[in-house]
Design a protein around this motif. Structure first.
Motif, PDB file in Angstrom:
ATOM      1  N   GLN A  60       0.824  -1.203   0.000  1.00 60.82           N
ATOM      2  CA  GLN A  60       0.000   0.000   0.000  1.00 60.82           C
ATOM      3  C   GLN A  60       0.860   1.257   0.000  1.00 60.82           C
ATOM      4  O   GLN A  60       0.522   2.257  -0.645  1.00 60.82           O
ATOM      5  CB  GLN A  60      -0.929   0.006   1.215  1.00 60.82           C
ATOM      6  N   ALA A  61       1.990   1.219   0.700  1.00 60.79           N
ATOM      7  CA  ALA A  61       2.868   2.391   0.764  1.00 60.79           C
ATOM      8  C   ALA A  61       3.395   2.770  -0.616  1.00 60.79           C
ATOM      9  O   ALA A  61       3.678   3.945  -0.882  1.00 60.79           O
ATOM     10  CB  ALA A  61       4.037   2.130   1.713  1.00 60.79           C
ATOM     11  N   GLY A  62       3.515   1.795  -1.490  1.00 61.99           N
ATOM     12  CA  GLY A  62       3.977   2.074  -2.842  1.00 61.99           C
ATOM     13  C   GLY A  62       2.891   2.578  -3.763  1.00 61.99           C
ATOM     14  O   GLY A  62       3.159   2.904  -4.923  1.00 61.99           O
ATOM     15  N   ARG A  63       1.675   2.651  -3.247  1.00 58.84           N
ATOM     16  CA  ARG A  63       0.546   3.102  -4.074  1.00 58.84           C
ATOM     17  C   ARG A  63       0.088   4.502  -3.659  1.00 58.84           C
ATOM     18  O   ARG A  63       0.392   5.483  -4.336  1.00 58.84           O
ATOM     19  CB  ARG A  63      -0.614   2.102  -3.964  1.00 58.84           C
ATOM     20  N   ILE A  64      -0.612   4.593  -2.521  1.00 59.29           N
ATOM     21  CA  ILE A  64      -1.089   5.896  -2.056  1.00 59.29           C
ATOM     22  C   ILE A  64      -1.253   5.833  -0.548  1.00 59.29           C
ATOM     23  O   ILE A  64      -1.705   4.822  -0.009  1.00 59.29           O
ATOM     24  CB  ILE A  64      -2.413   6.307  -2.749  1.00 59.29           C
ATOM     25  N   TRP A  65      -0.816   6.891   0.147  1.00 61.08           N
ATOM     26  CA  TRP A  65      -0.819   6.903   1.604  1.00 61.08           C
ATOM     27  C   TRP A  65      -2.067   7.532   2.178  1.00 61.08           C
ATOM     28  O   TRP A  65      -2.659   7.022   3.111  1.00 61.08           O
ATOM     29  CB  TRP A  65       0.408   7.663   2.129  1.00 61.08           C
ATOM     30  N   HIS A  66      -2.443   8.677   1.664  1.00 59.82           N
ATOM     31  CA  HIS A  66      -3.485   9.469   2.309  1.00 59.82           C
ATOM     32  C   HIS A  66      -4.253  10.290   1.280  1.00 59.82           C
ATOM     33  O   HIS A  66      -3.652  10.869   0.375  1.00 59.82           O
ATOM     34  CB  HIS A  66      -2.873  10.409   3.352  1.00 59.82           C
ATOM     35  N   VAL A  67      -5.559  10.312   1.443  1.00 56.36           N
ATOM     36  CA  VAL A  67      -6.395  11.148   0.560  1.00 56.36           C
ATOM     37  C   VAL A  67      -7.408  11.978   1.340  1.00 56.36           C
ATOM     38  O   VAL A  67      -7.943  12.946   0.822  1.00 56.36           O
ATOM     39  CB  VAL A  67      -7.147  10.290  -0.484  1.00 56.36           C
ATOM     40  N   SER A  68      -7.699  11.589   2.578  1.00 53.07           N
ATOM     41  CA  SER A  68      -8.720  12.158   3.467  1.00 53.07           C
ATOM     42  C   SER A  68     -10.093  11.568   3.164  1.00 53.07           C
ATOM     43  O   SER A  68     -10.329  11.009   2.075  1.00 53.07           O
ATOM     44  CB  SER A  68      -8.787  13.691   3.391  1.00 53.07           C
ATOM     45  N   ASN A  69     -10.998  11.736   4.100  1.00 54.13           N
ATOM     46  CA  ASN A  69     -12.340  11.172   3.968  1.00 54.13           C
ATOM     47  C   ASN A  69     -13.268  12.032   3.123  1.00 54.13           C
ATOM     48  O   ASN A  69     -14.482  11.814   3.109  1.00 54.13           O
ATOM     49  CB  ASN A  69     -12.930  10.942   5.365  1.00 54.13           C
ATOM     50  N   LEU A  70     -12.697  12.982   2.380  1.00 54.34           N
ATOM     51  CA  LEU A  70     -13.480  13.703   1.377  1.00 54.34           C
ATOM     52  C   LEU A  70     -13.762  12.807   0.173  1.00 54.34           C
ATOM     53  O   LEU A  70     -14.597  13.135  -0.669  1.00 54.34           O
ATOM     54  CB  LEU A  70     -12.728  14.956   0.915  1.00 54.34           C
ATOM     55  N   TYR A  71     -13.041  11.666   0.111  1.00 51.37           N
ATOM     56  CA  TYR A  71     -13.166  10.765  -1.024  1.00 51.37           C
ATOM     57  C   TYR A  71     -13.414   9.339  -0.541  1.00 51.37           C
ATOM     58  O   TYR A  71     -13.185   9.020   0.614  1.00 51.37           O
ATOM     59  CB  TYR A  71     -11.870  10.805  -1.863  1.00 51.37           C
ATOM     60  N   GLN A  72     -13.890   8.514  -1.438  1.00 53.47           N
ATOM     61  CA  GLN A  72     -14.047   7.107  -1.099  1.00 53.47           C
ATOM     62  C   GLN A  72     -12.670   6.472  -0.948  1.00 53.47           C
ATOM     63  O   GLN A  72     -11.741   6.797  -1.677  1.00 53.47           O
ATOM     64  CB  GLN A  72     -14.845   6.400  -2.196  1.00 53.47           C
ATOM     65  N   ILE A  73     -12.568   5.547   0.019  1.00 55.23           N
ATOM     66  CA  ILE A  73     -11.296   4.870   0.295  1.00 55.23           C
ATOM     67  C   ILE A  73     -11.554   3.366   0.246  1.00 55.23           C
ATOM     68  O   ILE A  73     -12.105   2.792   1.192  1.00 55.23           O
ATOM     69  CB  ILE A  73     -10.733   5.290   1.670  1.00 55.23           C
TER      70      ILE A  73
END
Length: 393
Positions: A60-73
């Motif tokens: 997962q670290a090689g993909r994306i770490w953080h986007v916030s809950n403004l978006y679907q996760i």
């Protein structure tokens, strides 16, 4: 420059530092190996540097770490699905810690009644010896002098009852009671187990009065007692449940689980978290759930717990001046001491074994859930030597 410690001195830290870990072992910079019966206070449920968790995290670290809950996760949705599929819950809010989970559980219970048109129903019944975290709301819930002294004025609306006193609860519950909040097994309070019959009666009283039942399974959950959550032994379910510690296997993670009814007041904007439910944490948490929430894994926890307890009973019998009894359930065990638990902890350092003190003169034993039989045997050998050190001091 000030001489005041750069790390705020709120802990009396042991003079130990660990460079790495392997399974049930924490390893100091000089290579000294310590058998870890604390597991980061029941956090490292699958031990140190578990290869499956390392893989989940690094992928997962090689993909994306953080986007916030403004978006679907998607990783958060996967974890929530696993939790709902394996528990009473209909919905999940992912947090960073048990303290945050406690805050939301309190908010959710009060918001439920406000949403239902009864805002005066806000009191929450809690129990002596409880530990729900160190935020202002959580310490108000505990009510103990050690937790609250100097931090007033406290959040109002908590009624504190003697531990496990169901009759006191029966007398205290009223039309102002929003919820009852309790740990099935008190961890910080000294590995005090609430009998299944009492937990069933508390559930019954909540049903009769409409009060919500909040269970704090931060320390007792995630397979620690041989069931995924400790309340399952009593055959009941809560309305709201706090989870953390073992759910992340060492990565900071917590959650609040709830029924659709209990969560009905939590509409858009009523709660939030910037970091909570981020892809890194949820990728690890989902893998932890996939491993722990299986009948075979939980059966092994129960088997190992039986082996460990049997050996600990022999330890107590061999050192009647140091130990009084064994208590707890599964791999959430305590040794009730006749000496200061801190003395046993310190003696353990000399024998290269790590344990955790608690209230009620109790030493906590919270090993990784995948500790081996051989390591259990070795743990008791080292505890025996530590007890001899205490006796000789």
């Amino acid at each position: 420059m000030s001489d005041f410690p750069h790390v705020l001195p709120t802990y009396n830290r042991a003079p130990l530092a660990f460079e790495r870990g392997e399974g049930s072992w924490a390893i100091a910079a000089d290579g000294t190996r310590y058998l870890d019966l604390g597991a980061g206070i029941a956090v490292n449920a699958l031990g140190h540097a578990n290869l499956e968790l390392v893989a989940a995290l690094t992928e997962q670290a090689g993909r994306i770490w953080h986007v916030s809950n403004l978006y679907q996760i998607p990783q958060q949705e996967k974890l929530a699905n696993l939790l709902v599929d394996n528990t009473f819950a209909d919905t999940v809010f992912v947090t960073n810690s048990g303290t945050e989970a406690a805050e939301l559980a309190i908010k959710m219970a009060r918001k439920y009644w406000d949403h239902a048109g009864d805002p005066d129903r806000y009191e929450i019944l809690t129990f002596e010896g409880a530990f729900h975290g160190r935020s202002t709301g959580a310490i108000a819930a505990s009510g103990s002098e050690k937790m609250v002294k100097g931090f007033g004025p406290l959040m109002p609306g908590f009624v504190h009852l003697p531990f496990g006193d169901v009759e006191a609860m029966r007398a205290a519950i009223s039309d102002r009671t929003a919820a009852v909040m309790i740990e099935p097994i008190q961890g910080e309070g000294g590995i005090r187990v609430l009998p299944d019959a009492d937990l069933r009666l508390i559930r019954q009283l909540c049903d009769e009065t409409g009060a919500l039942l909040i269970l704090d399974e931060v320390q007792s959950g995630m397979g620690r007692t041989g069931r995924l959550f400790a309340h399952e032994h009593a055959g009941i379910t809560p309305d709201i449940m706090m989870v953390a510690k073992g759910i992340g296997g060492g990565f900071p993670l917590g959650a609040v689980l709830a029924t659709e009814k209990a969560a009905s007041g939590m509409t858009a904007g009523s709660h939030g978290s910037t970091y909570g439910g981020n892809p890194l944490a949820c990728a690890v948490g989902a893998r932890v759930m996939e491993i722990i929430a299986t009948p075979a894994f939980l059966a092994e926890v129960s088997r190992k717990a039986g082996l460990f307890r049997q050996k600990l009973e022999g330890l107590v019998a061999a050192h009647p001046q140091v130990f009084e009894s064994v208590r707890g359930q599964g791999l959430m065990l305590g040794l009730k001491c006749k000496v200061a638990p801190a003395d046993v902890v310190k003696a353990g350092y000399a024998e290269h074994i790590l344990t955790v003190p608690a209230a009620d003169n109790t030493l906590r034993l919270l090993p990784p859930l995948n500790i081996s039989d051989e390591e259990i045997t070795e743990a008791v050998i080292r505890l025996d030597r530590a007890a001899k050190r205490v006796e000789e001091a």
